[in-house]
Design a protein around this motif. Sequence first.
Motif, PDB file in Angstrom:
ATOM      1  N   GLY A 327       0.935  -1.311  -0.110  1.00 49.57           N
ATOM      2  CA  GLY A 327       0.323  -0.211  -0.002  1.00 49.57           C
ATOM      3  C   GLY A 327       1.312   1.086  -0.067  1.00 49.57           C
ATOM      4  O   GLY A 327       0.676   2.385  -0.723  1.00 49.57           O
ATOM      5  N   LEU A 328       2.490   1.247   0.325  1.00 51.54           N
ATOM      6  CA  LEU A 328       3.353   2.609   0.444  1.00 51.54           C
ATOM      7  C   LEU A 328       3.301   2.593  -0.721  1.00 51.54           C
ATOM      8  O   LEU A 328       3.519   3.861  -1.075  1.00 51.54           O
ATOM      9  N   LEU A 329       3.759   1.679  -0.988  1.00 53.67           N
ATOM     10  CA  LEU A 329       4.321   1.931  -2.356  1.00 53.67           C
ATOM     11  C   LEU A 329       4.224   1.847  -3.657  1.00 53.67           C
ATOM     12  O   LEU A 329       4.129   3.004  -4.922  1.00 53.67           O
ATOM     13  N   ALA A 330       2.194   1.816  -3.029  1.00 55.61           N
ATOM     14  CA  ALA A 330       1.593   1.801  -4.534  1.00 55.61           C
ATOM     15  C   ALA A 330       1.239   3.589  -4.165  1.00 55.61           C
ATOM     16  O   ALA A 330       0.408   4.394  -5.169  1.00 55.61           O
ATOM     17  N   TYR A 331       0.926   3.465  -3.011  1.00 58.17           N
ATOM     18  CA  TYR A 331       0.469   5.358  -3.097  1.00 58.17           C
ATOM     19  C   TYR A 331       1.300   6.583  -3.485  1.00 58.17           C
ATOM     20  O   TYR A 331       1.153   7.251  -4.131  1.00 58.17           O
TER      21      TYR A 331
END
Length: 372
Positions: A327-331
Amino acid sequence: MRLTIALALWASLLAPASAQGPANGRAMPPRGDIFPVNYSIPENWICRPGVDDGTCSTNLDAIAVDAKGERTPAPFVAAADPKIDCFYVYPTTSNDPTLYSDLKPDAAERRAVHGQAARLREKCRLFVPVYHSFTMTALRWSMAHPGDDKAIDFDVPYADIVAAWRSYLAHDNKGRGVVLIGHSQGAILLKRLIAEKIDGKPVQKLLVAAYLAGNRDLSAKSFKAIPPCAAADQTGCLIAWSSYRDGQPGERFFGGTNAGEPPLCVNPAALAGGSGLAKPYLSKPALSAPSDPPYVEPLGQMSAQCVTDDKGAVLRIHIEPNGKFAGLLAYALNQLALPGGWGLHALDISLVQGNIVDLLGAQSAAWVKAHP
Protein backbone atom coordinates in the motif's frame (compact mmCIF):
# COMPACT_ATOMS: atom_id res chain seq x y z
CA MET A 1 -3.95 9.76 9.90
CA ARG A 2 -0.34 9.11 10.93
CA LEU A 3 0.08 6.56 8.11
CA THR A 4 -1.30 9.03 5.57
CA ILE A 5 1.18 11.67 6.68
CA ALA A 6 4.04 9.17 6.49
CA LEU A 7 3.05 8.14 2.98
CA ALA A 8 2.85 11.74 1.83
CA LEU A 9 6.24 12.53 3.31
CA TRP A 10 7.82 9.56 1.61
CA ALA A 11 6.28 10.48 -1.74
CA SER A 12 7.50 14.06 -1.47
CA LEU A 13 10.98 12.93 -0.49
CA LEU A 14 11.26 10.50 -3.39
CA ALA A 15 10.36 13.17 -5.94
CA PRO A 16 13.51 14.67 -7.51
CA ALA A 17 13.66 18.26 -8.64
CA SER A 18 12.80 17.20 -12.18
CA ALA A 19 9.39 15.99 -10.97
CA GLN A 20 8.12 19.50 -10.37
CA GLY A 21 5.33 20.52 -12.72
CA PRO A 22 5.73 23.06 -15.51
CA ALA A 23 5.05 26.72 -14.76
CA ASN A 24 3.78 29.44 -17.07
CA GLY A 25 5.93 32.40 -18.05
CA ARG A 26 5.37 35.22 -20.52
CA ALA A 27 8.85 36.02 -21.78
CA MET A 28 11.30 33.50 -23.09
CA PRO A 29 14.14 33.07 -20.56
CA PRO A 30 17.58 34.35 -21.59
CA ARG A 31 19.89 31.82 -23.22
CA GLY A 32 22.68 32.17 -20.69
CA ASP A 33 26.40 32.37 -21.34
CA ILE A 34 27.17 29.67 -23.92
CA PHE A 35 30.76 28.88 -24.92
CA PRO A 36 32.83 25.87 -26.05
CA VAL A 37 33.82 23.63 -23.14
CA ASN A 38 37.36 22.33 -22.71
CA TYR A 39 37.00 18.86 -21.20
CA SER A 40 40.72 18.48 -20.63
CA ILE A 41 40.07 20.70 -17.59
CA PRO A 42 39.08 18.52 -14.61
CA GLU A 43 36.61 21.10 -13.31
CA ASN A 44 34.38 20.48 -16.32
CA TRP A 45 33.55 16.99 -15.04
CA ILE A 46 31.27 16.36 -12.07
CA CYS A 47 32.84 12.95 -11.63
CA ARG A 48 35.71 11.10 -13.26
CA PRO A 49 38.73 9.22 -11.90
CA GLY A 50 40.56 11.67 -9.67
CA VAL A 51 37.71 14.22 -9.73
CA ASP A 52 34.84 14.06 -7.24
CA ASP A 53 33.57 16.63 -4.76
CA GLY A 54 31.48 13.98 -3.03
CA THR A 55 28.65 13.90 -5.57
CA CYS A 56 29.63 10.39 -6.68
CA SER A 57 31.05 9.09 -3.42
CA THR A 58 28.76 10.39 -0.66
CA ASN A 59 26.96 7.65 1.27
CA LEU A 60 25.18 5.24 -1.10
CA ASP A 61 24.37 2.59 1.53
CA ALA A 62 20.87 1.12 1.64
CA ILE A 63 18.57 -0.95 3.81
CA ALA A 64 17.16 -3.92 1.93
CA VAL A 65 13.57 -4.59 3.00
CA ASP A 66 11.81 -7.77 1.93
CA ALA A 67 8.09 -8.36 1.48
CA LYS A 68 7.75 -9.38 5.16
CA GLY A 69 9.36 -6.16 6.35
CA GLU A 70 12.64 -7.75 7.41
CA ARG A 71 15.57 -5.33 7.13
CA THR A 72 19.10 -6.18 6.04
CA PRO A 73 21.95 -3.69 5.67
CA ALA A 74 23.07 -3.30 2.05
CA PRO A 75 26.33 -1.31 2.13
CA PHE A 76 27.66 0.14 -1.11
CA VAL A 77 31.11 -0.98 -2.21
CA ALA A 78 32.74 0.63 -5.23
CA ALA A 79 34.80 -1.62 -7.47
CA ALA A 80 38.51 -1.42 -6.68
CA ASP A 81 39.61 -2.11 -10.25
CA PRO A 82 36.64 -1.94 -12.64
CA LYS A 83 37.31 -3.29 -16.12
CA ILE A 84 34.92 -1.00 -18.02
CA ASP A 85 33.86 2.65 -18.00
CA CYS A 86 30.45 4.34 -17.75
CA PHE A 87 29.80 7.61 -19.58
CA TYR A 88 26.66 9.15 -18.07
CA VAL A 89 24.62 12.18 -19.18
CA TYR A 90 22.17 13.55 -16.62
CA PRO A 91 18.57 14.67 -17.36
CA THR A 92 16.86 18.05 -17.37
CA THR A 93 17.20 19.10 -13.75
CA SER A 94 19.11 22.40 -13.49
CA ASN A 95 17.20 25.20 -11.77
CA ASP A 96 19.21 27.97 -13.41
CA PRO A 97 16.96 30.87 -14.59
CA THR A 98 18.24 30.64 -18.18
CA LEU A 99 17.43 28.41 -21.16
CA TYR A 100 20.75 26.63 -20.74
CA SER A 101 22.58 25.89 -17.53
CA ASP A 102 25.95 27.25 -16.59
CA LEU A 103 28.88 24.96 -15.86
CA LYS A 104 28.43 25.18 -12.09
CA PRO A 105 26.20 22.22 -11.14
CA ASP A 106 23.47 23.17 -8.69
CA ALA A 107 22.03 20.95 -5.96
CA ALA A 108 19.40 19.46 -8.28
CA GLU A 109 21.97 18.43 -10.87
CA ARG A 110 24.15 16.86 -8.18
CA ARG A 111 21.16 14.98 -6.73
CA ALA A 112 20.43 13.53 -10.16
CA VAL A 113 24.02 12.37 -10.61
CA HIS A 114 24.18 10.92 -7.11
CA GLY A 115 20.82 9.17 -7.37
CA GLN A 116 21.12 7.85 -10.93
CA ALA A 117 24.81 7.34 -11.64
CA ALA A 118 27.01 7.15 -8.54
CA ARG A 119 25.95 3.55 -7.82
CA LEU A 120 27.37 2.51 -11.20
CA ARG A 121 30.80 2.75 -9.58
CA GLU A 122 30.09 -0.73 -8.28
CA LYS A 123 30.91 -1.99 -11.80
CA CYS A 124 32.70 0.75 -13.76
CA ARG A 125 34.83 3.88 -13.74
CA LEU A 126 32.39 6.76 -13.92
CA PHE A 127 32.65 9.80 -16.23
CA VAL A 128 30.04 12.57 -15.87
CA PRO A 129 30.63 15.75 -17.92
CA VAL A 130 29.13 19.09 -16.96
CA TYR A 131 27.27 20.58 -19.92
CA HIS A 132 25.03 23.46 -20.96
CA SER A 133 21.85 21.48 -20.35
CA PHE A 134 18.36 22.57 -21.28
CA THR A 135 17.05 23.72 -17.85
CA MET A 136 13.87 23.22 -15.83
CA THR A 137 13.19 26.92 -16.48
CA ALA A 138 13.31 26.24 -20.21
CA LEU A 139 11.20 23.09 -19.89
CA ARG A 140 8.47 24.92 -17.98
CA TRP A 141 8.48 27.75 -20.51
CA SER A 142 8.36 25.43 -23.53
CA MET A 143 5.51 23.38 -22.05
CA ALA A 144 3.58 26.58 -21.39
CA HIS A 145 4.13 27.63 -25.02
CA PRO A 146 3.50 24.50 -27.13
CA GLY A 147 4.37 24.89 -30.78
CA ASP A 148 7.07 27.48 -30.15
CA ASP A 149 10.27 25.64 -31.05
CA LYS A 150 12.65 28.56 -30.65
CA ALA A 151 13.45 27.62 -27.07
CA ILE A 152 14.34 24.02 -27.86
CA ASP A 153 17.74 23.84 -29.50
CA PHE A 154 19.50 20.63 -28.54
CA ASP A 155 22.50 21.59 -30.68
CA VAL A 156 23.81 23.56 -27.69
CA PRO A 157 24.02 20.72 -25.15
CA TYR A 158 24.83 18.19 -27.88
CA ALA A 159 27.99 20.11 -28.85
CA ASP A 160 29.18 19.76 -25.26
CA ILE A 161 28.48 16.03 -25.09
CA VAL A 162 30.34 15.45 -28.37
CA ALA A 163 33.32 17.42 -27.02
CA ALA A 164 33.26 15.45 -23.74
CA TRP A 165 33.05 12.13 -25.60
CA ARG A 166 35.96 13.04 -27.86
CA SER A 167 38.03 14.12 -24.87
CA TYR A 168 37.22 10.88 -23.06
CA LEU A 169 38.23 8.79 -26.08
CA ALA A 170 41.44 10.74 -26.62
CA HIS A 171 42.68 10.84 -23.03
CA ASP A 172 40.96 8.19 -20.92
CA ASN A 173 39.55 5.25 -22.84
CA LYS A 174 42.75 3.47 -23.96
CA GLY A 175 40.77 0.62 -25.52
CA ARG A 176 38.45 -0.03 -22.56
CA GLY A 177 34.84 -1.06 -22.96
CA VAL A 178 32.36 1.71 -22.24
CA VAL A 179 28.69 1.87 -21.28
CA LEU A 180 26.65 4.90 -22.37
CA ILE A 181 23.81 5.72 -19.99
CA GLY A 182 21.46 8.67 -19.99
CA HIS A 183 18.01 9.69 -18.83
CA SER A 184 15.50 12.03 -20.52
CA GLN A 185 17.56 14.88 -22.01
CA GLY A 186 20.63 12.73 -21.41
CA ALA A 187 19.08 9.89 -23.43
CA ILE A 188 18.12 12.27 -26.25
CA LEU A 189 21.70 13.51 -26.49
CA LEU A 190 23.23 10.04 -26.30
CA LYS A 191 20.86 8.72 -28.96
CA ARG A 192 22.17 11.38 -31.34
CA LEU A 193 25.77 10.76 -30.29
CA ILE A 194 25.39 7.04 -30.97
CA ALA A 195 23.70 7.60 -34.34
CA GLU A 196 26.25 10.14 -35.58
CA LYS A 197 29.53 9.12 -33.94
CA ILE A 198 29.33 5.42 -33.00
CA ASP A 199 26.78 3.38 -34.97
CA GLY A 200 28.57 1.40 -37.69
CA LYS A 201 31.91 3.12 -37.03
CA PRO A 202 35.16 1.59 -35.72
CA VAL A 203 34.59 3.01 -32.22
CA GLN A 204 31.48 0.84 -31.92
CA LYS A 205 33.75 -2.05 -30.91
CA LEU A 206 34.20 -0.30 -27.54
CA LEU A 207 30.47 -0.22 -26.79
CA VAL A 208 29.54 -2.56 -23.95
CA ALA A 209 25.91 -1.38 -23.97
CA ALA A 210 23.74 1.73 -24.14
CA TYR A 211 21.05 2.43 -21.55
CA LEU A 212 18.64 5.14 -22.75
CA ALA A 213 15.79 5.75 -20.30
CA GLY A 214 12.86 8.06 -20.89
CA ASN A 215 13.51 8.87 -24.56
CA ARG A 216 10.33 9.51 -26.55
CA ASP A 217 11.36 8.41 -30.03
CA LEU A 218 13.46 5.26 -29.87
CA SER A 219 12.56 2.30 -32.06
CA ALA A 220 14.21 -0.98 -32.99
CA LYS A 221 15.36 0.78 -36.19
CA SER A 222 16.91 3.82 -34.48
CA PHE A 223 20.39 2.43 -35.15
CA LYS A 224 21.72 0.44 -38.09
CA ALA A 225 24.24 -1.77 -36.32
CA ILE A 226 23.22 -1.69 -32.64
CA PRO A 227 20.43 -4.16 -31.81
CA PRO A 228 18.22 -4.30 -28.71
CA CYS A 229 19.72 -6.42 -25.91
CA ALA A 230 18.12 -9.85 -25.49
CA ALA A 231 20.44 -11.56 -22.98
CA ALA A 232 22.48 -10.48 -19.96
CA ASP A 233 25.79 -11.48 -21.56
CA GLN A 234 25.07 -9.72 -24.87
CA THR A 235 27.22 -6.66 -25.56
CA GLY A 236 27.17 -3.83 -28.09
CA CYS A 237 23.41 -3.58 -27.69
CA LEU A 238 20.69 -1.19 -26.53
CA ILE A 239 18.37 -1.15 -23.50
CA ALA A 240 15.60 1.49 -23.53
CA TRP A 241 12.41 2.04 -21.56
CA SER A 242 9.89 4.54 -20.17
CA SER A 243 8.10 3.71 -16.91
CA TYR A 244 4.40 3.78 -16.05
CA ARG A 245 2.32 2.13 -13.32
CA ASP A 246 0.36 -0.85 -14.55
CA GLY A 247 -3.23 0.14 -15.22
CA GLN A 248 -2.37 3.85 -15.22
CA PRO A 249 -5.01 5.46 -17.47
CA GLY A 250 -4.81 8.53 -19.67
CA GLU A 251 -2.49 9.80 -22.35
CA ARG A 252 1.20 8.92 -22.47
CA PHE A 253 3.98 11.34 -23.35
CA PHE A 254 6.53 8.53 -23.78
CA GLY A 255 6.56 5.19 -25.55
CA GLY A 256 4.59 6.20 -28.65
CA THR A 257 5.32 5.47 -32.29
CA ASN A 258 7.99 7.44 -34.16
CA ALA A 259 7.61 8.01 -37.90
CA GLY A 260 5.43 4.95 -38.07
CA GLU A 261 7.98 2.68 -36.39
CA PRO A 262 6.95 0.68 -33.28
CA PRO A 263 8.54 2.11 -30.12
CA LEU A 264 11.32 0.21 -28.40
CA CYS A 265 10.97 -1.13 -24.87
CA VAL A 266 13.67 -3.41 -23.47
CA ASN A 267 13.03 -4.45 -19.87
CA PRO A 268 16.17 -4.19 -17.66
CA ALA A 269 14.54 -6.75 -15.35
CA ALA A 270 13.88 -9.30 -18.13
CA LEU A 271 15.84 -8.70 -21.33
CA ALA A 272 14.40 -11.74 -23.10
CA GLY A 273 10.84 -10.54 -22.49
CA GLY A 274 8.08 -11.12 -20.01
CA SER A 275 7.96 -9.99 -16.41
CA GLY A 276 10.92 -9.75 -14.03
CA LEU A 277 11.42 -8.59 -10.47
CA ALA A 278 12.48 -4.96 -10.34
CA LYS A 279 15.30 -4.00 -8.00
CA PRO A 280 14.69 -0.36 -7.03
CA TYR A 281 16.81 1.97 -4.97
CA LEU A 282 14.57 4.65 -3.45
CA SER A 283 15.28 7.50 -1.04
CA LYS A 284 14.47 6.46 2.51
CA PRO A 285 11.13 7.60 3.99
CA ALA A 286 11.20 10.94 5.77
CA LEU A 287 10.19 9.32 9.07
CA SER A 288 13.02 6.78 9.01
CA ALA A 289 15.46 6.71 11.89
CA PRO A 290 18.28 9.24 11.42
CA SER A 291 20.74 6.36 11.67
CA ASP A 292 19.23 4.64 8.61
CA PRO A 293 21.26 4.89 5.39
CA PRO A 294 19.94 7.19 2.65
CA TYR A 295 18.43 4.50 0.39
CA VAL A 296 15.85 1.73 0.66
CA GLU A 297 16.03 -1.35 -1.53
CA PRO A 298 12.59 -3.03 -1.66
CA LEU A 299 13.22 -6.72 -2.34
CA GLY A 300 10.65 -8.75 -4.27
CA GLN A 301 8.00 -6.05 -3.99
CA MET A 302 7.85 -4.73 -7.56
CA SER A 303 7.96 -6.32 -11.00
CA ALA A 304 8.41 -4.80 -14.45
CA GLN A 305 7.22 -5.84 -17.90
CA CYS A 306 7.30 -4.22 -21.33
CA VAL A 307 3.70 -3.92 -22.53
CA THR A 308 2.63 -3.01 -26.06
CA ASP A 309 -0.83 -1.59 -26.75
CA ASP A 310 -2.52 0.75 -29.22
CA LYS A 311 -0.60 3.72 -27.75
CA GLY A 312 2.87 2.20 -28.04
CA ALA A 313 5.17 0.29 -25.70
CA VAL A 314 6.16 1.14 -22.12
CA LEU A 315 7.66 -0.52 -19.06
CA ARG A 316 4.78 -1.28 -16.71
CA ILE A 317 5.67 -1.29 -13.00
CA HIS A 318 3.57 -3.66 -10.88
CA ILE A 319 3.37 -3.61 -7.09
CA GLU A 320 3.37 -7.20 -5.82
CA PRO A 321 0.19 -7.45 -3.72
CA ASN A 322 1.40 -9.63 -0.83
CA GLY A 323 4.18 -7.43 0.46
CA LYS A 324 3.87 -5.68 3.81
CA PHE A 325 4.48 -2.30 2.19
CA ALA A 326 2.39 -2.79 -0.96
CA GLY A 327 0.00 0.00 0.00
CA LEU A 328 2.77 2.41 0.85
CA LEU A 329 4.67 1.73 -2.37
CA ALA A 330 1.52 2.02 -4.48
CA TYR A 331 0.64 5.33 -2.82
CA ALA A 332 4.15 6.70 -3.31
CA LEU A 333 4.25 5.77 -7.01
CA ASN A 334 0.78 7.20 -7.58
CA GLN A 335 1.88 10.47 -6.00
CA LEU A 336 4.98 10.55 -8.19
CA ALA A 337 3.14 9.93 -11.47
CA LEU A 338 3.69 13.20 -13.31
CA PRO A 339 0.89 15.10 -15.06
CA GLY A 340 0.61 15.40 -18.82
CA GLY A 341 1.08 11.68 -19.38
CA TRP A 342 4.68 11.66 -18.12
CA GLY A 343 4.03 8.69 -15.81
CA LEU A 344 6.93 7.56 -13.62
CA HIS A 345 9.47 9.41 -15.75
CA ALA A 346 11.30 10.85 -12.74
CA LEU A 347 11.97 7.31 -11.46
CA ASP A 348 12.90 5.62 -14.75
CA ILE A 349 16.37 4.66 -13.49
CA SER A 350 15.66 4.39 -9.75
CA LEU A 351 13.00 1.70 -10.23
CA VAL A 352 15.41 -0.70 -11.98
CA GLN A 353 18.76 0.54 -10.73
CA GLY A 354 19.68 -2.77 -9.10
CA ASN A 355 18.85 -4.57 -12.34
CA ILE A 356 21.12 -2.18 -14.25
CA VAL A 357 24.01 -2.84 -11.86
CA ASP A 358 23.53 -6.61 -12.21
CA LEU A 359 23.48 -6.33 -16.02
CA LEU A 360 26.63 -4.21 -16.01
CA GLY A 361 28.40 -6.98 -14.14
CA ALA A 362 27.38 -9.61 -16.69
CA GLN A 363 28.03 -7.39 -19.71
CA SER A 364 31.39 -6.27 -18.35
CA ALA A 365 32.54 -9.87 -17.94
CA ALA A 366 31.33 -10.78 -21.43
CA TRP A 367 32.98 -7.76 -23.08
CA VAL A 368 36.34 -8.31 -21.33
CA LYS A 369 36.28 -12.01 -22.27
CA ALA A 370 35.71 -11.08 -25.92
CA HIS A 371 38.36 -8.31 -25.86
CA PRO A 372 41.29 -9.67 -23.83
